[in-house]
Structures are given as C-alpha cells and as structure tokens.
Design a protein around this motif. Structure first.
Motif: not given
Length: 224
Positions: A107-113, A192-200
């Motif tokens: 949930d990117l909205a929750r992570l951004r919060e 931030a890495a999750v928000e960017k979609g960068d798994a590594d």
C-alpha cells in the motif's frame, strides 16, 4: 457436540484467551523481563479465575516466555543478547525477501504516510527538538515492517516475521545506546526503494537496517 464435550471445551478456550492476553502484555512491555508474576494480581487484572490463569501460565512457561523463580513463583524471562542476535539472523533471511516480494503489492499511500512521519522525526532530531514519543516510534516501526511483510504475498512468511519481531520486543533495549534517528533514516531508505519499485534496493536496504542493529549491539557490548 454433546453437552459434556461443550463443558470440557469452554475452560480450554478461556485458558487460550488468557494466554493470548498475557502474551500481548509481555510483548508490549506491560509485563517486563524479570518481573515476578502474582496470580492474584493477574487474576484481578484480567477478571478471570485462578484455574484458566494457571493453565495459561503453564503454556507460557512451556513456550519459554516465563521461567521459575524458586518453587512458587514465575517471572517473565528476559531475552539474552545471543537469543536476540539469533532472531535478527533469522529476520535477515526473511525480511529482505519480503521487501523484494512486496514490490507492486504494498500500500504505497500508507507507506508514503509513514515515510513523511519519519522525515518529520528526523527533522526534529536535526533541529534539537526533543519530541520523540517512544510508543509512537514503535508503532511506526511495526506498521512499516508489518505492511511490507503482509504485502509479500506469502502469509506464512509474514506471520513468522511478525512473531519474530514481537519476540524481540522483550529484549531490554535499554542496554543499547539510542539510535532512533539512524533507525528513522534506515526505514525511510527502505520505504523509498519500495515506492520506486526497486526490489533489489528494497532488499538491500532491509539487510543494511538489520545489520546495523546487530553492529550496534556488538559495539555496545565491546564497551561494557
């Protein structure tokens, strides 16, 4: 199910409910490591009779969360440094994989919060404002790790991570120097890495976060 079976099942259910409530009290710190438990006080606090309470205490003792003090008393067992490090080692295997798998599911909205709240806490620390709320910080920490684990798509792994993290809460972090701001920054990096979609990058940030916790403990032990 006949009446006899129902009569036998009810006390077991009550004992398991008392066990769950006591477990929550231990993991939340309301019952602290080394604290001697008094049956009467606990029975009054939980509003239960001694029988289900004793059954629940025996379950907790068998799980290693309580230990005997003499012949009459039980106390909350303190997690040792080697045990804490073993849990971190297992988390190091599981949580980076969860961070990798959560990409596209979290949930990117929750992570951004959560990230924005962490950034506020970092700014407070940089400006010298002492607005830290340990309970609020712990809630943010739990929310981030739980969100990533739950979004991994692997419920078994998520439950294992949640249980391991709950167990580490009984470790006396007072034995460690304060590294709150460093933890906030590490959490921001993971999010931030999750928000960017960068798994590594997400997996790598999680590895660094857990390794930094371990390194902090080792440095602290070398100075005492």
């Amino acid at each position: 199910m006949n009446e006899s079976a129902l009569d036998e099942a009810a006390p077991r259910r009550l004992a398991h409910e008392v066990h769950r409530r006591l477990e929550d009290m231990i993991f939340s710190g309301r019952l602290r490591g080394g604290e001697v438990l008094t049956e009467r006080r606990l029975a009054d606090a939980l509003e239960v009779s001694r029988t289900p309470l004793r059954d629940a205490l025996l379950m907790l003792e068998s799980e290693g969360l309580l230990k005997r003090r003499g012949t009459r008393y039980l106390e909350v067992r303190q997690m040792t440094v080697p045990e804490f490090m073993q849990v971190l080692n297992i988390r190091r295997l599981l949580e980076p994989e969860a961070a990798r798998l959560c990409i596209g599911r979290a949930d990117l909205a929750r992570l951004r919060e959560l990230r924005e709240r962490l950034e506020e806490l970092v700014a407070d620390g940089a400006s010298g404002r002492n607005g830290e709320d340990p309970e609020a910080s712990a809630a943010i920490d739990a929310a981030m790790h739980d969100e990533i684990a739950a979004a991994s798509g692997n419920p078994l792994m998520a439950n294992m991570i949640r249980d391991l993290r709950r167990r580490t809460r009984i470790f006396d972090l007072g034995r460690m120097p304060d590294r709150a701001v460093a933890v906030y920054r590490e959490h921001i990096e993971i999010i931030a890495a999750v928000e960017k979609g960068d798994a590594d990058a997400a997996a790598g940030a999680m590895v660094r976060h857990i390794d930094n916790v371990k390194a902090c403990i080792i440095r602290h032990l070398s100075t005492i």
